[in-house]
Design a protein around this motif. Structure first.
Motif, PDB file in Angstrom:
ATOM      1  N   VAL A  41      47.049 -26.236 -68.267  1.00 56.14           N
ATOM      2  CA  VAL A  41      46.275 -26.671 -67.099  1.00 56.14           C
ATOM      3  C   VAL A  41      45.125 -27.570 -67.544  1.00 56.14           C
ATOM      4  CG1 VAL A  41      44.780 -25.886 -65.230  1.00 56.14           C
ATOM      5  CG2 VAL A  41      46.903 -24.671 -65.706  1.00 56.14           C
ATOM      6  N   GLY A  42      44.425 -27.142 -68.599  1.00 55.91           N
ATOM      7  CA  GLY A  42      43.288 -27.926 -69.089  1.00 55.91           C
ATOM      8  C   GLY A  42      43.684 -29.310 -69.558  1.00 55.91           C
ATOM      9  N   LEU A  43      44.821 -29.419 -70.232  1.00 56.77           N
ATOM     10  CA  LEU A  43      45.283 -30.725 -70.705  1.00 56.77           C
ATOM     11  C   LEU A  43      45.592 -31.658 -69.534  1.00 56.77           C
ATOM     12  CD1 LEU A  43      47.604 -29.638 -73.660  1.00 56.77           C
ATOM     13  CD2 LEU A  43      45.359 -30.746 -73.824  1.00 56.77           C
ATOM     14  N   MET A  44      46.170 -31.103 -68.460  1.00 60.06           N
ATOM     15  CA  MET A  44      46.443 -31.915 -67.284  1.00 60.06           C
ATOM     16  C   MET A  44      45.145 -32.367 -66.621  1.00 60.06           C
ATOM     17  SD  MET A  44      49.734 -29.832 -65.730  1.00 60.06           S
ATOM     18  CE  MET A  44      50.039 -30.942 -64.357  1.00 60.06           C
ATOM     19  N   VAL A  45      44.152 -31.482 -66.587  1.00 62.76           N
ATOM     20  CA  VAL A  45      42.848 -31.843 -66.021  1.00 62.76           C
ATOM     21  C   VAL A  45      42.190 -32.941 -66.850  1.00 62.76           C
ATOM     22  CG1 VAL A  45      40.506 -31.008 -65.573  1.00 62.76           C
ATOM     23  CG2 VAL A  45      42.475 -29.615 -64.908  1.00 62.76           C
ATOM     24  N   VAL A  46      42.218 -32.798 -68.167  1.00 63.82           N
ATOM     25  CA  VAL A  46      41.629 -33.820 -69.043  1.00 63.82           C
ATOM     26  C   VAL A  46      42.295 -35.174 -68.825  1.00 63.82           C
ATOM     27  CG1 VAL A  46      41.432 -34.556 -71.457  1.00 63.82           C
ATOM     28  CG2 VAL A  46      40.782 -32.235 -70.803  1.00 63.82           C
ATOM     29  N   GLU A  47      43.613 -35.160 -68.685  1.00 67.05           N
ATOM     30  CA  GLU A  47      44.340 -36.411 -68.443  1.00 67.05           C
ATOM     31  C   GLU A  47      43.851 -37.092 -67.164  1.00 67.05           C
ATOM     32  OE1 GLU A  47      48.883 -37.740 -67.251  1.00 67.05           O
ATOM     33  OE2 GLU A  47      48.579 -35.909 -68.403  1.00 67.05           O
ATOM     34  N   ASP A  48      43.648 -36.298 -66.109  1.00 68.00           N
ATOM     35  CA  ASP A  48      43.186 -36.868 -64.848  1.00 68.00           C
ATOM     36  C   ASP A  48      41.727 -37.334 -64.940  1.00 68.00           C
ATOM     37  OD1 ASP A  48      45.623 -36.547 -63.658  1.00 68.00           O
ATOM     38  OD2 ASP A  48      45.100 -34.714 -62.576  1.00 68.00           O
ATOM     39  N   ILE A  49      40.900 -36.606 -65.685  1.00 69.32           N
ATOM     40  CA  ILE A  49      39.515 -37.048 -65.885  1.00 69.32           C
ATOM     41  C   ILE A  49      39.489 -38.397 -66.594  1.00 69.32           C
ATOM     42  CG2 ILE A  49      37.342 -36.557 -67.083  1.00 69.32           C
ATOM     43  CD1 ILE A  49      37.909 -33.577 -66.669  1.00 69.32           C
ATOM     44  N   GLU A  50      40.298 -38.525 -67.621  1.00 67.69           N
ATOM     45  CA  GLU A  50      40.377 -39.798 -68.346  1.00 67.69           C
ATOM     46  C   GLU A  50      40.724 -40.943 -67.402  1.00 67.69           C
ATOM     47  OE1 GLU A  50      41.969 -38.038 -72.665  1.00 67.69           O
ATOM     48  OE2 GLU A  50      43.386 -38.773 -71.160  1.00 67.69           O
ATOM     49  N   THR A  51      41.695 -40.712 -66.535  1.00 78.25           N
ATOM     50  CA  THR A  51      42.126 -41.750 -65.603  1.00 78.25           C
ATOM     51  C   THR A  51      41.018 -42.097 -64.617  1.00 78.25           C
ATOM     52  OG1 THR A  51      44.412 -40.995 -65.772  1.00 78.25           O
ATOM     53  CG2 THR A  51      43.861 -42.349 -63.870  1.00 78.25           C
ATOM     54  N   LEU A  52      40.346 -41.073 -64.079  1.00 69.41           N
ATOM     55  CA  LEU A  52      39.272 -41.314 -63.113  1.00 69.41           C
ATOM     56  C   LEU A  52      38.119 -42.086 -63.746  1.00 69.41           C
ATOM     57  CD1 LEU A  52      39.142 -37.830 -61.352  1.00 69.41           C
ATOM     58  CD2 LEU A  52      39.833 -39.991 -60.289  1.00 69.41           C
ATOM     59  N   LEU A  53      37.715 -41.687 -64.947  1.00 66.10           N
ATOM     60  CA  LEU A  53      36.587 -42.345 -65.601  1.00 66.10           C
ATOM     61  C   LEU A  53      36.910 -43.786 -65.998  1.00 66.10           C
ATOM     62  CD1 LEU A  53      35.198 -39.467 -67.860  1.00 66.10           C
ATOM     63  CD2 LEU A  53      34.371 -40.225 -65.626  1.00 66.10           C
ATOM     64  N   ALA A  54      38.217 -44.074 -66.154  1.00 67.16           N
ATOM     65  CA  ALA A  54      38.635 -45.443 -66.468  1.00 67.16           C
ATOM     66  C   ALA A  54      38.816 -46.284 -65.206  1.00 67.16           C
ATOM     67  CB  ALA A  54      39.941 -45.412 -67.261  1.00 67.16           C
ATOM     68  N   GLY A  55      38.542 -45.672 -64.050  1.00 66.90           N
ATOM     69  CA  GLY A  55      38.652 -46.405 -62.799  1.00 66.90           C
ATOM     70  C   GLY A  55      40.025 -46.376 -62.167  1.00 66.90           C
ATOM     71  N   GLY A  56      40.902 -45.524 -62.663  1.00 71.65           N
ATOM     72  CA  GLY A  56      42.265 -45.460 -62.142  1.00 71.65           C
ATOM     73  C   GLY A  56      42.456 -44.358 -61.121  1.00 71.65           C
ATOM     74  N   ARG A  57      43.662 -44.253 -60.622  1.00 73.57           N
ATOM     75  CA  ARG A  57      44.041 -43.227 -59.645  1.00 73.57           C
ATOM     76  C   ARG A  57      45.115 -42.348 -60.280  1.00 73.57           C
ATOM     77  NH1 ARG A  57      43.617 -43.772 -54.396  1.00 73.57           N
ATOM     78  NH2 ARG A  57      41.563 -44.473 -55.052  1.00 73.57           N
ATOM     79  N   PRO A  58      44.821 -41.068 -60.530  1.00 74.86           N
ATOM     80  CA  PRO A  58      45.801 -40.181 -61.166  1.00 74.86           C
ATOM     81  C   PRO A  58      47.106 -40.100 -60.371  1.00 74.86           C
ATOM     82  CG  PRO A  58      43.630 -39.188 -61.211  1.00 74.86           C
ATOM     83  CD  PRO A  58      43.532 -40.394 -60.328  1.00 74.86           C
ATOM     84  N   ALA A  59      48.192 -39.934 -61.084  1.00 80.47           N
ATOM     85  CA  ALA A  59      49.510 -39.876 -60.445  1.00 80.47           C
ATOM     86  C   ALA A  59      49.651 -38.648 -59.550  1.00 80.47           C
ATOM     87  CB  ALA A  59      50.598 -39.876 -61.518  1.00 80.47           C
ATOM     88  N   ARG A  60      48.918 -37.569 -59.855  1.00 82.24           N
ATOM     89  CA  ARG A  60      49.043 -36.343 -59.070  1.00 82.24           C
ATOM     90  C   ARG A  60      48.086 -36.294 -57.885  1.00 82.24           C
ATOM     91  NH1 ARG A  60      49.970 -34.674 -64.369  1.00 82.24           N
ATOM     92  NH2 ARG A  60      47.734 -34.499 -64.765  1.00 82.24           N
ATOM     93  N   CYS A  61      47.556 -37.436 -57.477  1.00 81.84           N
ATOM     94  CA  CYS A  61      46.600 -37.479 -56.372  1.00 81.84           C
ATOM     95  C   CYS A  61      47.273 -36.962 -55.084  1.00 81.84           C
ATOM     96  CB  CYS A  61      46.121 -38.914 -56.173  1.00 81.84           C
ATOM     97  SG  CYS A  61      44.918 -39.097 -54.862  1.00 81.84           S
ATOM     98  N   LEU A  62      46.652 -35.967 -54.452  1.00 79.92           N
ATOM     99  CA  LEU A  62      47.229 -35.339 -53.273  1.00 79.92           C
ATOM    100  C   LEU A  62      46.890 -36.061 -51.973  1.00 79.92           C
ATOM    101  CD1 LEU A  62      46.439 -31.620 -54.195  1.00 79.92           C
ATOM    102  CD2 LEU A  62      48.600 -32.826 -54.450  1.00 79.92           C
ATOM    103  N   ASN A  63      45.924 -36.944 -52.016  1.00 81.37           N
ATOM    104  CA  ASN A  63      45.498 -37.643 -50.796  1.00 81.37           C
ATOM    105  C   ASN A  63      45.414 -39.146 -51.038  1.00 81.37           C
ATOM    106  OD1 ASN A  63      43.336 -37.415 -52.554  1.00 81.37           O
ATOM    107  ND2 ASN A  63      41.819 -37.005 -50.971  1.00 81.37           N
ATOM    108  N   GLY A  64      46.348 -39.655 -51.831  1.00 72.79           N
ATOM    109  CA  GLY A  64      46.295 -41.066 -52.233  1.00 72.79           C
ATOM    110  C   GLY A  64      46.265 -42.050 -51.110  1.00 72.79           C
ATOM    111  N   GLY A  65      47.003 -41.776 -50.014  1.00 68.87           N
ATOM    112  CA  GLY A  65      47.047 -42.733 -48.920  1.00 68.87           C
ATOM    113  C   GLY A  65      46.066 -42.427 -47.808  1.00 68.87           C
ATOM    114  N   GLU A  66      45.183 -41.451 -48.040  1.00 69.37           N
ATOM    115  CA  GLU A  66      44.294 -41.013 -46.955  1.00 69.37           C
ATOM    116  C   GLU A  66      42.816 -41.189 -47.276  1.00 69.37           C
ATOM    117  OE1 GLU A  66      45.297 -36.957 -46.415  1.00 69.37           O
ATOM    118  OE2 GLU A  66      47.424 -37.307 -46.191  1.00 69.37           O
ATOM    119  N   LEU A  67      42.506 -41.879 -48.354  1.00 70.49           N
ATOM    120  CA  LEU A  67      41.104 -41.991 -48.752  1.00 70.49           C
ATOM    121  C   LEU A  67      40.340 -42.908 -47.824  1.00 70.49           C
ATOM    122  CD1 LEU A  67      41.452 -42.207 -52.633  1.00 70.49           C
ATOM    123  CD2 LEU A  67      41.116 -40.203 -51.193  1.00 70.49           C
ATOM    124  N   GLY A  68      39.099 -42.461 -47.470  1.00 68.27           N
ATOM    125  CA  GLY A  68      38.275 -43.249 -46.581  1.00 68.27           C
ATOM    126  C   GLY A  68      37.623 -44.419 -47.297  1.00 68.27           C
TER     127      GLY A  68
END
Length: 320
Positions: A293-320
């Motif tokens: 679980v922690g490794l998956m979280v770290v992967e998503d943190i890396e993506t967010l801090l780099a300005g990207g959108r993680p692949a597992r985003c649950l609300n990708g098409g609904e962001l305000g």
């Protein structure tokens, strides 16, 4: 330095995850003060670049002042304590870690079955009290396991149960029919599953949709020797009805790992019943699972801090 704020007691403590956090140079702030309703999160949310969520909920109020926040990640699977629409309105992607802890939870369900089948809790208490009270239990082989929710966890549990010689039935409107056919898992309506099963294991999300799903009426459908396992969410099961069924001899036993409030109020009579076994919501708490679980979280943190959108985003098409 990026600031990662977490309300999860286990994030960043196991396996390779602590070293990865250190290598990135992230500041990890823990908000787990159980004396505070938000664990102390409100004092640090303004500094957070990423919020890693445990059991403390996230809503619009929580997010006030979260000016630096880039995303919300659940350290686990269930996101019922995260107000995803509120996050979407704030422009925050929400992620979770599906499948990472499935094996751990499934194995605990098997452990509950063994414990109830062989009277482990009461036998342990007897031995350490200086008594010698041998009890005749039952075998799992040949019994029927009913799995409510054939998702990642349910499928792992089905495979384990089949390996033990159990017959497996499942109730899930979205079940993987190919998996079910390949592994001889019969898909049934819930009421039929309850009537046929020797063990019923719950692996569904909580929330209003499933609140009180297992009530007095549903318990009355079960065999008087059958056992109920709740590894889902506390609100799914009516504990008053469970105690009444145990006392009446119409339910064989119960194993519980999820509660409506945590830690639970142990004044409830279920916590003093000899045919009830409890764990402190630790189905996912294995070294292997927490690291995954922690490794998956770290992967998503890396993506967010780099300005990207993680692949597992649950609300990708609904962001305000």
């Amino acid at each position: 330095m990026a600031v990662i704020v977490t309300t999860s007691p286990g994030f960043g403590k196991h396996g390779r995850v602590p070293d990865l956090i250190a290598e990135h140079g992230w500041e990890l702030v823990r908000c787990n003060d159980t004396s505070l309703p938000d664990g102390g999160l409100s004092a640090h949310i303004g500094r957070a670049d990423v919020l890693v969520v445990g059991l403390i909920g996230v809503n619009a109020e929580t997010l006030k002042g979260a000016d630096r926040l880039k995303g919300v990640i659940k350290h686990g699977v269930g996101t019922d304590n995260i107000d995803i629409p509120a996050c979407s309105a704030a422009g925050l992607p929400v992620m979770n870690t599906p499948g990472a802890n499935a094996n751990a939870v499934a194995e605990l369900a098997v452990g509950f079955m063994f414990s109830l089948a062989r009277n482990m809790a009461t036998s342990h208490a007897s031995v350490i009290a200086g008594k010698w009270e041998r009890q005749v239990g039952t075998e799992l082989s040949g019994k029927v396991l009913g799995i409510v929710g054939l998702g990642n966890i349910g499928r792992r549990l089905a495979l384990a149960a089949r390996g033990l010689g159990m017959k497996v039935v499942a109730s899930d409107p979205y079940a993987d029919r190919d998996f079910a056919a390949a592994h001889e898992v019969e898909i049934l309506p819930l009421d039929d599953l309850l009537e046929r099963s020797d063990y019923v294991s719950l692996h569904i999300f909580g929330g209003a949709e499933n609140a009180g799903l297992i009530n007095a009426g549903k318990l009355a459908l079960m065999k008087p020797t059958a056992c109920l396992l709740n590894l889902a969410r506390g609100e799914v099961v009516d504990l008053d009805a469970v105690v009444a069924a145990l006392d009446a001899g119409t339910l064989g036993g119960v194993g519980i790992d999820a509660y409506t409030s945590e830690p639970p109020d142990i004044s409830h009579p279920v916590f003093h019943h000899p045919r009830a076994v409890f764990m402190p919501h630790s189905g996912a708490d294995t070294l292997e699972s927490v690291e995954n679980v922690g490794l998956m979280v770290v992967e998503d943190i890396e993506t967010l801090l780099a300005g990207g959108r993680p692949a597992r985003c649950l609300n990708g098409g609904e962001l305000g």
